[in-house]
Write an enzyme that holds these catalytic residues in place. Structure first.
Site, short mmCIF file in Angstrom:
data_model
loop_
_atom_site.label_atom_id
_atom_site.label_comp_id
_atom_site.label_asym_id
_atom_site.label_seq_id
_atom_site.Cartn_x
_atom_site.Cartn_y
_atom_site.Cartn_z
N LYS A 131 18.70 28.32 71.82
CA LYS A 131 18.08 27.15 72.46
C LYS A 131 19.07 25.99 72.56
CE LYS A 131 14.82 26.89 69.30
NZ LYS A 131 15.24 28.01 68.43
N ARG A 162 6.10 23.59 68.10
CA ARG A 162 6.25 24.76 67.24
C ARG A 162 4.92 25.24 66.67
NH1 ARG A 162 11.90 23.92 65.72
NH2 ARG A 162 12.66 25.51 64.31
N ARG A 192 26.64 30.82 62.33
CA ARG A 192 26.65 29.59 63.16
C ARG A 192 27.39 28.45 62.47
NH1 ARG A 192 21.08 27.34 65.39
NH2 ARG A 192 20.36 27.61 63.25
N ARG A 217 24.92 24.35 58.56
CA ARG A 217 23.66 23.81 58.09
C ARG A 217 23.28 24.42 56.74
NH1 ARG A 217 19.81 24.49 63.24
NH2 ARG A 217 18.33 24.84 61.54
N ARG A 229 12.15 31.19 57.92
CA ARG A 229 12.09 30.55 59.23
C ARG A 229 11.57 31.52 60.29
NH1 ARG A 229 18.01 28.42 59.47
NH2 ARG A 229 17.48 27.80 61.59
#
Ligand code: ADP
Ligand code: ADP
Ligand code: ZN
Length: 216
Positions: free
Chosen positions: A13, A88, A127, A161, A172
């Site tokens: 996203k 969400r 990431r 992160r 998640r």
């Protein structure tokens, strides 16, 4: 044009929102980025959100709805925005509908980015982002052209992160399947939902999104 990018954590996203921002002169509204900024500043919202985020759970709806409603009112949103990470939950989707109606705004499309869970774990654990400009990278799938140097700004500091760990990813993903995926039919019934295959290369996903937006 106001667009929602909807998909599980790691679906791409943020990567695609940055491209849409440039091409269509829209503003990316990432609730995750907004929350991380609140945590870094140590404000009230940040204090409430930090532990919840580190546990891979969702921050309460009322906080998120107020955050996004205030943000949409800012003058830089007048040409349109890309919602990345919001809504969400069903209450967030319903609140978004009423706030758009109140503000006289329309939703152009909801783009669902479909990616299998096993692939998402690899995406999230690899990431990292440029500490200076926020450009996104991946250990295997999206490396800078020169190792250790950001393509966008030349920066040499990168960050990861604290919630991008293999353990937190599981919570998640569970939150996505239990609380977020159920809003897909809501947008399907409104006739604004378009699905793209998020497991293709980054450029190919961009092309699919452009097609979906053009066909809207
Ligand atoms: P990703 O892009 O990997 O899906 P985000 O950056 O969007 O992750 O979100 C990080 C965390 O921030 C989430 O795990 C959740 O705790 C919180 N968060 C972000 N957006 C929302 C939202 N709309 N509602 C509730 N919690 C949210
Ligand atoms: P999200 O915002 O949905 O959580 P990101 O855009 O941050 O997802 O992407 C997660 C990771 O996967 C990043 O490291 C990014 O470089 C990488 N990535 C994004 N899109 C693709 C793709 N189509 N193929 C392979 N890797 C991708
Ligand atoms: Zn950079």
């Amino acid at each position: 044009m106001n667009v929602i990018l909807l998909g599980p954590p790691g679906a791409g996203k943020g990567t695609q929102a940055k491209r849409l921002e440039e091409k269509h002169k829209l503003i990316q509204l990432s609730t995750g980025d907004m929350l991380r900024a609140a945590v870094a500043s140590g404000n009230d919202l940040g204090k409430k959100a930090k532990e919840i985020m580190d546990a891979g759970q969702l921050v309460p709806d009322n906080l998120m709805i107020d955050l996004i409603s205030d943000r949409i009112d800012q003058p830089d949103c007048t040409n349109g925005f890309i919602l990345d990470g919001f809504p969400r939950t069903t209450p967030q989707a319903e609140a978004l509908d009423s706030m758009l109606a109140e503000k006289g705004l329309k939703l152009h499309s909801v783009i669902e980015m479909k990616v299998q869970d096993e692939i998402l774990v690899d995406r999230i654990t690899g990431r990292y982002t440029c500490a200076n400009c926020g450009a996104g990278y991946h250990d295997s799938f999206q490396q800078p052209r020169v190792a250790g140097v950001c393509d966008a700004c030349g920066g040499t500091e990168f960050t990861r992160r604290s919630d991008d760990t293999a353990e937190t990813v599981r919570s998640r993903l569970a939150a996505y399947h239990a609380q977020t995926a159920p809003i897909l039919p809501y947008y399907g019934e409104k006739g604004v939902l378009k699905a793209v295959d998020g497991m293709t290369g980054i450029d190919e996903v961009t092309a699919q999104i452009e097609d979906a937006l053009g066909a809207a």
